[in-house]
Enzyme design. Structure first.
Site, PDB file in Angstrom:
ATOM      1  N   HIS A 281       1.897  -8.882  -1.428  1.00 40.49           N
ATOM      2  CA  HIS A 281       2.008  -7.457  -1.075  1.00 40.49           C
ATOM      3  C   HIS A 281       2.927  -7.369   0.133  1.00 40.49           C
ATOM      4  O   HIS A 281       2.499  -7.361   1.287  1.00 40.49           O
ATOM      5  CB  HIS A 281       0.624  -6.882  -0.760  1.00 40.49           C
ATOM      6  CG  HIS A 281       0.614  -5.404  -0.527  1.00 40.49           C
ATOM      7  ND1 HIS A 281      -0.522  -4.640  -0.694  1.00 40.49           N
ATOM      8  CD2 HIS A 281       1.577  -4.535  -0.132  1.00 40.49           C
ATOM      9  CE1 HIS A 281      -0.251  -3.369  -0.398  1.00 40.49           C
ATOM     10  NE2 HIS A 281       1.020  -3.296  -0.043  1.00 40.49           N
TER      11      HIS A 281
ATOM     12  N   HIS B  50       6.626  -5.337   1.121  1.00 38.24           N
ATOM     13  CA  HIS B  50       7.739  -4.439   0.825  1.00 38.24           C
ATOM     14  C   HIS B  50       8.958  -4.941   1.577  1.00 38.24           C
ATOM     15  O   HIS B  50       8.959  -4.958   2.816  1.00 38.24           O
ATOM     16  CB  HIS B  50       7.404  -3.013   1.254  1.00 38.24           C
ATOM     17  CG  HIS B  50       6.199  -2.448   0.571  1.00 38.24           C
ATOM     18  ND1 HIS B  50       6.281  -1.762  -0.620  1.00 38.24           N
ATOM     19  CD2 HIS B  50       4.878  -2.493   0.904  1.00 38.24           C
ATOM     20  CE1 HIS B  50       5.058  -1.396  -0.994  1.00 38.24           C
ATOM     21  NE2 HIS B  50       4.191  -1.833  -0.090  1.00 38.24           N
TER      22      HIS B  50
ATOM     23  N   HIS C 205      -0.567   0.412  -5.864  1.00 40.44           N
ATOM     24  CA  HIS C 205      -1.297   0.735  -4.642  1.00 40.44           C
ATOM     25  C   HIS C 205      -2.417   1.713  -5.005  1.00 40.44           C
ATOM     26  O   HIS C 205      -2.181   2.715  -5.684  1.00 40.44           O
ATOM     27  CB  HIS C 205      -0.368   1.407  -3.634  1.00 40.44           C
ATOM     28  CG  HIS C 205       0.577   0.468  -2.952  1.00 40.44           C
ATOM     29  ND1 HIS C 205       1.374  -0.413  -3.625  1.00 40.44           N
ATOM     30  CD2 HIS C 205       0.848   0.297  -1.623  1.00 40.44           C
ATOM     31  CE1 HIS C 205       2.106  -1.101  -2.748  1.00 40.44           C
ATOM     32  NE2 HIS C 205       1.810  -0.681  -1.535  1.00 40.44           N
TER      33      HIS C 205
ATOM     34  N   GLU D  40      -6.294   2.833  -0.573  1.00 35.20           N
ATOM     35  CA  GLU D  40      -6.008   2.653   0.859  1.00 35.20           C
ATOM     36  C   GLU D  40      -6.344   3.979   1.532  1.00 35.20           C
ATOM     37  O   GLU D  40      -7.397   4.132   2.132  1.00 35.20           O
ATOM     38  CB  GLU D  40      -4.551   2.278   1.073  1.00 35.20           C
ATOM     39  CG  GLU D  40      -4.180   2.124   2.548  1.00 35.20           C
ATOM     40  CD  GLU D  40      -2.674   2.102   2.780  1.00 35.20           C
ATOM     41  OE1 GLU D  40      -2.277   1.680   3.884  1.00 35.20           O
ATOM     42  OE2 GLU D  40      -1.904   2.526   1.905  1.00 35.20           O
TER      43      GLU D  40
ATOM     44  N   ASP E 234       4.219  -4.227   5.456  1.00 36.87           N
ATOM     45  CA  ASP E 234       5.488  -3.837   6.089  1.00 36.87           C
ATOM     46  C   ASP E 234       5.510  -4.419   7.495  1.00 36.87           C
ATOM     47  O   ASP E 234       5.341  -3.686   8.490  1.00 36.87           O
ATOM     48  CB  ASP E 234       5.618  -2.312   6.139  1.00 36.87           C
ATOM     49  CG  ASP E 234       5.626  -1.686   4.757  1.00 36.87           C
ATOM     50  OD1 ASP E 234       6.691  -1.694   4.116  1.00 36.87           O
ATOM     51  OD2 ASP E 234       4.562  -1.201   4.324  1.00 36.87           O
TER      52      ASP E 234
END
Length: 367
Positions: free
Chosen positions: A37, A39, A217, A220, A299
């Site tokens: 996971h 990006h 996703h 979250e 990220d």
């Protein structure tokens, strides 16, 4: 995923309690890991943003690297995305995407990452007039170099932006098909709020027909219902984040029974105010409930740390996370890989076993 094939082995030979805390933290730094996971646009460090802006003649809204970093005080997912999309505006050429990905792979290899399945968001770039070819070929070239020079097996997953329409997602998938051989799956990311997975059922069906793996996703900022939607409407084989599954005991049981991977991103959850502190992060509870959770960095340029930072800060914040949890997290990361053959998976399991056996026996590690 074949549950019988990937069940955690009998760990009776591993004396987890014999591993001192400092030794465990050192083991986590050195252990081989998979990252599932991540990006790639979220690895764009401020220094590289300024370098690419200068190279491409792009005017930034911040006078310095320090001023840009100061903008990373996010209150929720949307406040992060506003800065994230603005930063991506410096990515214009194939070389830009190569430089972006190569910088990540060097950092990842230093953290022990030996396998990465990397998300990229073509709509973020094609909407600015960047050719699809430049995005995919630049990233693919970095993947090839990572394998050749770092021994890091890397592949790409094309993600759709859920705040845009399914029509746009379908057009994006079709536009990427000339380079189908360079990506292994599709995903769904961007703002969860008011964007349920069911909106994208057709594009995911199209992706499955093409033989692509599907991830999404969910859970979250979005509710547990979004996890159900990702499983049932999209037929996702990994759930990205998924921390809110704990609000629904029936969902937790289903995820455990199906051995569904949950790609948890602790520092992201902290930075975006999903959890109040890492000490209160549900990672340990997820593992204790038998969920196939693993640690990822999401990220990292924006959330304060790459993969080892996520591991170490969790274990430092929560003394209840122990060697048994660490062993499960590392194994789960390889269990959930798509682009990894079974002999290679078993080899990684054996490497992890050796590390824990040596640590429990008090043996010094080599190198």
């Amino acid at each position: 995923m074949d549950k019988s094939q990937h069940e955690t082995r009998d760990t009776g030979a591993l004396n987890f309690e014999a591993i001192p805390r400092p030794v465990l933290l050192d083991l986590l730094r050195r252990a081989p890991k998979a990252e599932l996971h991540l990006h790639i646009e979220g690895t764009l460090e401020p220094e590289l943003i300024f370098k690419l802006a200068q190279r491409n003649g792009v005017k930034l809204g911040y006078p310095s690297v320090e001023a840009l970093r100061a903008a990373y005080a996010f209150t929720d997912l949307q406040s992060f995305l506003d800065v994230y999309y603005a930063g991506a505006g410096v990515l214009l050429t194939e070389d830009d995407f190569f430089d972006l990905a190569w910088a990540y792979f060097e950092r990842a290899a230093a953290d022990g990452v030996v396998h990465a399945e990397v998300f990229f968001d073509p709509q973020t770039h094609t909407s600015r007039g960047v050719p699809m070819q430049a995005v995919i070929l630049g990233l693919h070239r970095a993947c090839q170099r990572a394998q050749a020079e770092l021994g890091l097996n890397a592949s790409l997953i094309l993600c759709f932006l859920r705040h845009l329409s399914e029509k746009d997602a379908l057009a994006t998938l079709e536009a990427a098909l000339p380079w189908r051989e360079y990506f292994i799956g599709v995903g769904l990311d961007s703002a969860e709020q008011d964007n349920p997975p069911e909106r994208f059922a057709r594009v995911f069906a199209r992706a499955r027909d093409l033989g692509l793996h599907c991830v999404a996703h969910a859970g979250e900022e979005g509710p547990p219902a979004y996890i159900y939607g990702a499983l049932d409407a999209l037929q996702a084989k990994r759930i990205d984040h998924g921390v809110r599954c704990l609000e629904d005991p029936a969902l937790v049981q289903r995820l455990a029974d199906e051995r569904m991977p949950l790609t948890v991103c602790p520092l992201s959850n902290l930075k975006l105010c999903v959890v109040p502190s890492l000490a209160e992060h549900p990672l340990r509870r997820m593992l204790d409930l038998g969920l196939c959770a693993m640690v990822n960095s999401d990220d990292p340029a924006y959330f304060g740390g790459y993969l080892n930072d996520n591991y170490l800060r969790c274990f430092e914040a929560d003394p209840g996370l122990n060697a048994r949890h660490a062993y499960a997290l590392l194994r789960h990361s390889f269990e959930a890989c798509f682009d990894l053959d079974e002999p290679s998976r078993q080899q990684r399991y054996r490497q992890i076993d050796v590390l824990f056996l040596e640590a429990a026996a008090g043996l010094p590690h080599a190198g």
